[in-house]
Design a protein around this motif. Structure first.
Motif, PDB file in Angstrom:
ATOM      1  N   ALA A 319      42.869  44.998  37.056  1.00 54.16           N
ATOM      2  CA  ALA A 319      43.045  46.098  36.096  1.00 54.16           C
ATOM      3  C   ALA A 319      43.001  45.581  34.669  1.00 54.16           C
ATOM      4  O   ALA A 319      42.367  46.185  33.791  1.00 54.16           O
ATOM      5  CB  ALA A 319      44.362  46.826  36.363  1.00 54.16           C
ATOM      6  N   LEU A 320      43.680  44.467  34.422  1.00 55.98           N
ATOM      7  CA  LEU A 320      43.669  43.864  33.083  1.00 55.98           C
ATOM      8  C   LEU A 320      42.259  43.452  32.697  1.00 55.98           C
ATOM      9  O   LEU A 320      41.822  43.658  31.552  1.00 55.98           O
ATOM     10  CB  LEU A 320      44.611  42.658  33.049  1.00 55.98           C
ATOM     11  N   LEU A 321      41.527  42.892  33.662  1.00 50.98           N
ATOM     12  CA  LEU A 321      40.132  42.526  33.424  1.00 50.98           C
ATOM     13  C   LEU A 321      39.318  43.754  33.032  1.00 50.98           C
ATOM     14  O   LEU A 321      38.490  43.697  32.109  1.00 50.98           O
ATOM     15  CB  LEU A 321      39.558  41.880  34.685  1.00 50.98           C
ATOM     16  N   GLY A 322      39.562  44.876  33.717  1.00 53.33           N
ATOM     17  CA  GLY A 322      38.827  46.102  33.410  1.00 53.33           C
ATOM     18  C   GLY A 322      39.151  46.652  32.038  1.00 53.33           C
ATOM     19  O   GLY A 322      38.254  47.047  31.282  1.00 53.33           O
ATOM     20  N   ILE A 323      40.441  46.683  31.670  1.00 53.26           N
ATOM     21  CA  ILE A 323      40.833  47.217  30.364  1.00 53.26           C
ATOM     22  C   ILE A 323      40.265  46.357  29.236  1.00 53.26           C
ATOM     23  O   ILE A 323      39.699  46.877  28.259  1.00 53.26           O
ATOM     24  CB  ILE A 323      42.362  47.308  30.257  1.00 53.26           C
ATOM     25  N   VAL A 324      40.415  45.039  29.359  1.00 51.48           N
ATOM     26  CA  VAL A 324      39.897  44.135  28.319  1.00 51.48           C
ATOM     27  C   VAL A 324      38.377  44.259  28.233  1.00 51.48           C
ATOM     28  O   VAL A 324      37.801  44.305  27.130  1.00 51.48           O
ATOM     29  CB  VAL A 324      40.317  42.686  28.605  1.00 51.48           C
ATOM     30  N   GLY A 325      37.705  44.327  29.391  1.00 57.24           N
ATOM     31  CA  GLY A 325      36.253  44.491  29.382  1.00 57.24           C
ATOM     32  C   GLY A 325      35.818  45.773  28.702  1.00 57.24           C
ATOM     33  O   GLY A 325      34.843  45.793  27.947  1.00 57.24           O
TER      34      GLY A 325
END
Length: 407
Positions: A319-325
């Protein structure tokens, strides 16, 4: 600030929508003799997919032509990130668990895809909190379902090329059976007169098939056999690109889009069904999913603690990867995303499929365990995401928004 984040997080945990999931989760634990009718579950799933597509298509009709390029780029980003999520899952499971490689590949496929049920729950939560999100997110839901299928099939193709036996064991794994070279006469004799072991194995396979079909009748059509189909066969391609869930979602998007282009008077009556009744139908769906998730926890006994840790913690990383991306993409392309878009994108990156991938696995990866991936996807990740995950991702997005300049 931390106190405010904590208060918001706790407040979001007890919405009526999530209470239905908690209620369903308790029913098997309390040993209540109640079974949710499967036909109703099918109808609710069909309704939710069409309703999500309808609402997305209706709002998609309002998108300006100048924004289409940015939307297409965002879809490509989502596709690429889910491929990365599938690959990361395979690697993480190598260090956290002692699963066979074929089982790791199957689980990687589940996590490289997404979950329409989790997406629908997040949409309802965001709507209840009045957090706006961009209308085209159902388009990403459709496209981001595909990468997991491709990742799992590719990984299994590599394993077969490296010598995986018919039971799914690799040469360096306990239980591996080396292929025995026999002459044509011996092979013909064995084929005509199977031994007791073959008969016993056949009985066990038929029993397993019967039990699996009772639990998941939606996986089987007119020919309920678990024969292995070649990778990228016509049957597998149909499951990947023409599976019922994807078709219902895409069909809803197309119909909503075409209807909305003709004016609000045309779609007014359908909005009463696909918009006004959405929350109520989702409550019943989450009641059933809570019951299913609770029962799936039993399958985790033999998986080990590392597998449980992965199912609960890895979604937060994804999820963090998705938000930052999403924030990086918004700033690089000068695109403005609504706050809820980041949360929905996090859910699409962190959720795991439990509809499409089981069918693909049955056709293309019969060597893998049919229970472990579903136990992780439903018993752990789905349960975690719809209860703790979505409120956490909302607060995570609020915190990260302060670190990125407004796009």
């Amino acid at each position: 600030m931390l106190y405010e984040l904590w208060q918001n997080f706790i407040h979001n945990l007890f919405k009526p929508l999530l209470l239905f999931f908690y209620f369903g989760f308790l029913i098997p634990i309390l040993k209540v003799r109640f079974e949710f009718p499967y036909v109703i579950y099918q109808g609710l799933t069909m309704y939710l997919l069409v309703a999500i597509g309808w609402q997305g298509g209706e709002e998609l009709a309002k998108v300006k032509p100048a924004d289409i390029d940015n939307i297409a780029g965002f879809v490509v980003l989502g596709f690429a990130l889910n491929v990365l999520v599938g690959a990361l899952t395979y690697v993480l499971l190598r260090y956290l668990t002692s699963l066979r490689r074929v089982d790791r590949a199957a689980v990687a496929g589940y996590y490289g895809s997404d979950s329409a049920g989790t997406f629908a729950t997040c949409v309802a939560v965001l709507t209840g909190l009045r957090i706006a999100f961009d209308a085209y997110m159902p388009v990403l839901l459709a496209f981001m379902e595909i990468p997991g299928c491709l990742v799992a099939l590719y990984l299994v193709a590599r394993l077969r090329h490296r010598g995986m036996d018919e039971a799914g064991f690799m040469p360096d794994e306990d239980g591996y059976t080396a292929p025995v070279a026999v002459g044509p006469e011996v092979a013909e004799q064995q084929e005509r007169a199977p031994g007791a072991d073959d008969l016993e194995r056949g009985i066990e396979e038929e029993l397993e098939l019967s039990l699996e079909k009772q639990e998941h009748p939606e996986w089987y059509g007119d020919n309920p056999r678990r024969n292995k189909a070649p990778l990228m066969s016509g049957a597998i391609l149909r499951e990947v690109f023409l599976n019922p869930g994807l078709i219902l979602l895409v069909g809803g998007i197309a119909i909503g889009f075409i209807g909305a282009l003709q004016g609000q008077k045309v779609v007014h009556d359908q909005n009463e069904l696909f918009v006004a009744a959405f929350q109520g139908a989702l409550c019943l769906f989450l009641l059933e999913m809570g019951m299913t998730a609770s029962r799936k926890l039993r399958d985790l006994k033999l998986a080990g603690s590392g597998f449980i840790v992965f199912g609960l913690l890895a979604p937060n990383v994804f999820a963090l990867l998705g938000i930052v991306g999403a924030y990086c993409y918004a700033n690089l392309t000068d695109t403005h995303f609504q706050p809820g878009t980041y949360v929905l994108f996090a859910v699409l990156c962190s959720s795991a499929s439990y509809i499409t991938l089981p069918a693909v696995q049955r056709l293309g990866i019969p060597e893998a365990s049919p229970t472990l991936p579903l136990a992780a996807a439903l018993g752990l990740t789905f349960s975690y995401t719809v209860t703790l995950g979505i409120p956490l991702y909302i607060e995570m997005n609020r915190a990260l928004a302060q670190w990125f300049p407004a796009s």
